[in-house]
Write an enzyme that holds these catalytic residues in place. Structure first.
Site, mmCIF file in Angstrom:
data_model
loop_
_atom_site.group_PDB
_atom_site.id
_atom_site.type_symbol
_atom_site.label_atom_id
_atom_site.label_comp_id
_atom_site.label_asym_id
_atom_site.label_seq_id
_atom_site.Cartn_x
_atom_site.Cartn_y
_atom_site.Cartn_z
ATOM 1 N N ARG A 127 0.718 -1.123 0.213
ATOM 2 C CA ARG A 127 0.119 -0.048 0.032
ATOM 3 C C ARG A 127 0.918 1.241 0.003
ATOM 4 O O ARG A 127 0.612 2.177 -0.713
ATOM 5 C CB ARG A 127 -0.927 0.236 1.323
ATOM 6 C CG ARG A 127 -2.262 -0.494 0.938
ATOM 7 C CD ARG A 127 -2.602 -1.119 2.232
ATOM 8 N NE ARG A 127 -1.884 -2.328 2.833
ATOM 9 C CZ ARG A 127 -1.868 -3.759 2.416
ATOM 10 N NH1 ARG A 127 -2.968 -3.620 1.874
ATOM 11 N NH2 ARG A 127 -1.051 -4.405 2.816
ATOM 12 N N THR A 128 1.829 1.366 0.791
ATOM 13 C CA THR A 128 2.340 2.546 0.917
ATOM 14 C C THR A 128 3.256 3.044 -0.228
ATOM 15 O O THR A 128 3.031 3.979 -0.871
ATOM 16 C CB THR A 128 3.423 2.526 2.204
ATOM 17 O OG1 THR A 128 2.861 2.126 3.551
ATOM 18 C CG2 THR A 128 4.162 4.067 2.581
ATOM 19 N N LYS B 37 25.724 -3.481 -1.724
ATOM 20 C CA LYS B 37 27.189 -3.538 -1.721
ATOM 21 C C LYS B 37 27.761 -2.857 -0.885
ATOM 22 O O LYS B 37 29.006 -2.478 -0.895
ATOM 23 C CB LYS B 37 27.565 -2.644 -3.139
ATOM 24 C CG LYS B 37 27.060 -3.195 -4.355
ATOM 25 C CD LYS B 37 27.434 -2.235 -5.808
ATOM 26 C CE LYS B 37 27.079 -2.873 -6.938
ATOM 27 N NZ LYS B 37 27.142 -1.997 -8.004
ATOM 28 N N ARG C 228 11.393 3.898 2.762
ATOM 29 C CA ARG C 228 10.894 3.103 3.860
ATOM 30 C C ARG C 228 12.284 2.337 4.224
ATOM 31 O O ARG C 228 12.898 1.607 3.430
ATOM 32 C CB ARG C 228 9.871 2.071 3.630
ATOM 33 C CG ARG C 228 9.768 0.889 4.622
ATOM 34 C CD ARG C 228 8.486 0.002 4.162
ATOM 35 N NE ARG C 228 7.389 0.954 4.468
ATOM 36 C CZ ARG C 228 6.249 0.189 4.592
ATOM 37 N NH1 ARG C 228 6.014 -0.937 4.410
ATOM 38 N NH2 ARG C 228 5.179 1.111 5.069
ATOM 39 N N HIS D 78 5.382 6.064 11.377
ATOM 40 C CA HIS D 78 4.986 5.840 9.940
ATOM 41 C C HIS D 78 3.985 7.299 9.807
ATOM 42 O O HIS D 78 2.829 6.716 9.897
ATOM 43 C CB HIS D 78 4.280 4.640 9.842
ATOM 44 C CG HIS D 78 3.974 4.042 8.640
ATOM 45 N ND1 HIS D 78 3.886 4.964 7.337
ATOM 46 C CD2 HIS D 78 3.672 2.911 8.040
ATOM 47 C CE1 HIS D 78 3.747 4.184 6.369
ATOM 48 N NE2 HIS D 78 3.216 3.013 6.683
HETATM 49 C C1 NCD Z 1 2.101 -0.866 8.301
HETATM 50 C C2 NCD Z 1 3.440 -0.738 8.427
HETATM 51 O O1 NCD Z 1 4.277 -0.849 7.496
HETATM 52 O O2 NCD Z 1 3.915 -0.281 9.400
HETATM 53 N N1 NCD Z 1 1.682 -1.128 6.934
HETATM 54 C C3 NCD Z 1 1.253 -0.121 6.175
HETATM 55 O O3 NCD Z 1 2.176 0.561 5.899
HETATM 56 N N2 NCD Z 1 -0.097 0.351 5.855
HETATM 57 C C4 NCD Z 1 1.652 -1.880 9.099
HETATM 58 C C5 NCD Z 1 2.227 -3.297 9.041
HETATM 59 O O4 NCD Z 1 3.066 -3.626 8.304
HETATM 60 O O5 NCD Z 1 1.670 -4.076 9.913
#
Ligand code: NCD
Length: 308
Positions: free
Chosen positions: A51-52, A80, A101, A129
């Protein structure tokens, strides 16, 4: 503003503005279709995501911009031994904005210190997040019309669940919020979030292991996945993973206007039988996540589209 590392980098007034813009995008997508023409978003994902990453990419495409990046550390020069700082400097030569991320807490902040372009934290380890929080806030706003005066239950892995840490931080800035923390003992909210956020803001909170016992109080129930990738051993994960499974039977005592949220992915914390319940809001969160990220990209690139 250089980027978004923590949700507190945005004031409540700025969050209201983002919500207003996201809602304008939802009703008038055509106005925004060319807003980012010629701009590039780099998605640097050192950890899995559906999703993100895809919502960031869809957001940039719907703004008329382009996207480049990688979706696993193994396909970047991190494999590397390149540092996050050098990766950020490099990507700044090719893109206008970064969404990153990383499994290490603080990595997007380090990137922001070295990049010449805005860096958005798209999840750093078990820490924060903030863009999921923006999606969550837009969902709460649309479902309840306000942030004040709500009792919000957080259930599951409150220790490693970064979405929980960021959403609690955001909600504690509104008045008359009550927080109910529901988790196994081993997965309680970290002490630093309790002290620096809940206690510091004077937000009343309770801790319990009993979801059913607190169900009738809740305006919002925020379910979470047990974060397998942050456990030190598989045995503990297997023991704790099914601590809470929400089924229609467990909602008997819930309010008729409860809002059931989950950042997703779900493993089996919420029975699929709940998906058709009008109180289930987790797929709305997915959709709203794209619109609020569009609003955020515009803000960070300093692009203003005339609302009429
Ligand atoms: C979450 C995350 O990555 O922290 N997912 C997301 O971005 N919607 C929640 C999760 O991974 O459980």
């Amino acid at each position: 503003m250089r980027g978004l590392n923590n949700i507190t980098d945005l004031s409540p007034a700025e969050i209201d503005d983002l919500i207003r813009v996201a809602e304008d995008i939802m009703t008038h997508p055509d106005r925004y279709a060319d807003a980012c023409r010629g701009k590039k978003l780099a998605t640097l994902f050192f950890e899995p995501s559906t999703r993100t990453r895809l919502s960031f990419e869809a957001a940039m495409y719907e703004l008329g911009g382009n996207v480049l990046g990688f979706s696993e550390a193994q396909s970047s020069s991190a494999a590397k031994g390149e540092s996050v700082a050098d990766t950020a400097k490099t990507v700044s030569c090719y893109a206008d904005i970064i969404a990153m991320r990383h499994p290490k807490e603080g990595a997007p902040l380090v990137a922001a210190q070295h990049a010449g372009i805005p860096v958005i934290n798209a999840g750093d380890g078990g820490h924060n997040h903030p863009t999921q929080t923006l999606a969550d806030l837009l969902t709460i706003h649309r479902e309840r019309g306000r942030f004040e005066g709500l009792t919000v239950g957080f259930c599951g892995d409150l220790k490693f669940g970064r979405t929980v840490h960021s959403l609690i931080t955001a909600l504690c800035r509104y008045s008359d919020i009550r927080v109910v923390l529901i988790s196994p003992d081993e997965l309680r909210l970290p002490g630093y979030v309790k002290q620096d956020v809940l206690q510091a803001s004077g937000t009343p909170f309770t801790e319990t292991t009993d979801l059913l016992g607190v169900m009738p109080q809740l305006d919002i129930l925020y379910m979470t996945r047990v974060q397998r990738e942050r456990f030190f051993n598989e045995e503990d994960y297997l023991r704790l993973k099914d601590s809470y499974i929400l089924t229609p039977e467990k909602l008997t005592e819930a309010r008729p206007d409860l809002v059931i949220m989950h950042p997703l992915p779900r493993v089996n914390e919420i029975s699929v039988r709940i998906d058709s319940d009008p109180r289930a809001a987790y797929f709305k969160q997915v959709l709203y996540g794209k619109f609020i990220r569009m609003a955020l990209i515009l803000k960070l690139l300093n692009i203003h589209v005339k609302e009429e």
